[in-house]
Motif scaffolding. Structure first.
Motif, mmCIF file in Angstrom:
data_model
loop_
_atom_site.group_PDB
_atom_site.id
_atom_site.type_symbol
_atom_site.label_atom_id
_atom_site.label_comp_id
_atom_site.label_asym_id
_atom_site.label_seq_id
_atom_site.Cartn_x
_atom_site.Cartn_y
_atom_site.Cartn_z
ATOM 1 N N GLY A 188 47.684 34.173 32.492
ATOM 2 C CA GLY A 188 47.673 35.319 33.391
ATOM 3 C C GLY A 188 48.656 36.374 32.920
ATOM 4 O O GLY A 188 49.709 36.042 32.379
ATOM 5 N N THR A 236 49.899 40.949 33.397
ATOM 6 C CA THR A 236 49.886 42.139 34.251
ATOM 7 C C THR A 236 49.043 43.279 33.700
ATOM 8 O O THR A 236 48.881 44.286 34.383
ATOM 9 N N LYS A 262 42.479 41.780 37.047
ATOM 10 C CA LYS A 262 43.187 41.364 38.250
ATOM 11 C C LYS A 262 42.592 42.024 39.492
ATOM 12 O O LYS A 262 41.853 43.002 39.399
ATOM 13 N N ASP A 263 42.947 41.465 40.660
ATOM 14 C CA ASP A 263 42.514 41.992 41.957
ATOM 15 C C ASP A 263 41.010 42.208 42.026
ATOM 16 O O ASP A 263 40.520 43.336 42.200
ATOM 17 N N ARG A 285 46.274 38.106 41.420
ATOM 18 C CA ARG A 285 46.975 39.336 41.053
ATOM 19 C C ARG A 285 47.169 39.489 39.548
ATOM 20 O O ARG A 285 47.853 40.399 39.099
ATOM 21 N N SER A 286 46.578 38.596 38.762
ATOM 22 C CA SER A 286 46.738 38.632 37.308
ATOM 23 C C SER A 286 45.405 38.810 36.603
ATOM 24 O O SER A 286 44.375 38.309 37.063
ATOM 25 N N SER A 287 45.420 39.545 35.501
ATOM 26 C CA SER A 287 44.297 39.480 34.580
ATOM 27 C C SER A 287 44.357 38.119 33.890
ATOM 28 O O SER A 287 45.440 37.559 33.731
#
Length: 264
Positions: A194, A196, A223-224, A249-251
């Motif tokens: 994972g 950002t 993410k998201d 919340r992570s790619s």
């Protein structure tokens, strides 16, 4: 005579202890030298160098339009192997085309690699008889830590511009970020890293690079997501609640393995 024999034994024992200490110190020094040499070989690249590298090993994968990105994995003679996401190929039926960084377009063949059935990965090959292209250097998860900088470069559709053939143009996007999690075991589809980085549609299949320019994973999910669904490990268990939130919340990327893992 007994005293002389005892003295010789004590002398030999002391000699062996000294020699053992010497060889231990020598071995430790050699290991330290090897470690320093390894670090020197793995020098940090600048952001500009990493972007140029990403552009040289990233290809476009398309059918009638852009489907996603791919990573030039290896070259064997005139045959090149490209690694991408399986969901990229599911977006359209074959035949697939690969566009290399110099703009040339090649017909691609999909390889049925049995080892990848559990992972969101697919392998393609194309033949280039007269042009030689750079290929990726791979690195595994053992060289990656939470907080490390990582980089993704891939292609997205430029919806504001269309060419004369009414096909949407593309642009190369390069993003930087940091590792947020390294799962002990893979989620379904093989996702395990994972980070950002902001990634967009079309960048699936692009290489995830570390600061040394090595490919550590294949960028797979942004993410998201619009629809949040609980993630499940490949063994059927579920991550803890705090991990579920961090995953959302992570790619996410599928880690790469040795080149041999993707041979048919």
């Amino acid at each position: 005579m007994k005293w002389l024999l005892r003295s010789k034994i004590v002398y030999l024992v002391c000699l062996l202890i000294c020699l053992g200490g010497f060889f231990f110190a020598l071995s430790k020094q050699q290991n330290l030298s090897r470690e320093l040499s390894r670090r020197e070989q793995h020098t940090r690249l600048s952001t500009e160098q990493l972007q140029k590298l990403a552009q040289t090993i990233t290809v476009k994968i398309s059918a009638s339009e852009l489907l996603g990105s791919g990573t030039l994995l290896k070259r064997q003679g005139q045959i090149y192997t490209v690694l991408t996401n399986a969901h990229v190929l599911r977006a359209a039926k074959p035949p697939y085309q690969i566009q290399t960084p110099d703009g040339r377009i090649y017909q691609a063949n999909v390889l049925p690699v049995a080892k990848l059935q559990q992972d969101d990965l697919a392998v393609l090959q194309f033949r280039s008889p007269d042009i030689v292209y750079p290929v990726a250097n791979l690195s595994d998860l053992s060289n990656l830590r939470v907080g490390d900088e990582v980089f993704v470069g891939g292609f997205i559709a430029d919806l504001g511009h269309q060419n004369q053939s009414n096909l949407t143009k593309t642009q190369f996007i390069f993003t930087s970020g940091k590792v947020t999690l390294l799962l002990d075991k893979a989620l379904e589809q093989g996702y395990q890293i994972g980070y950002t980085n902001d990634v967009r549609k079309g960048m699936s299949g692009a290489p995830l690079l570390n600061i040394h320019g090595e490919v550590v994973g294949i960028n797979s999910l942004h993410k998201d997501p619009l629809w949040e669904t609980p993630e499940v490990y490949q063994d059927g268990s579920q991550p803890e609640a705090y991990l579920q939130e961090l995953i959302t919340r992570s790619s996410m990327a599928v880690p790469v393995k040795s080149v041999n893992s993707y041979q048919y």
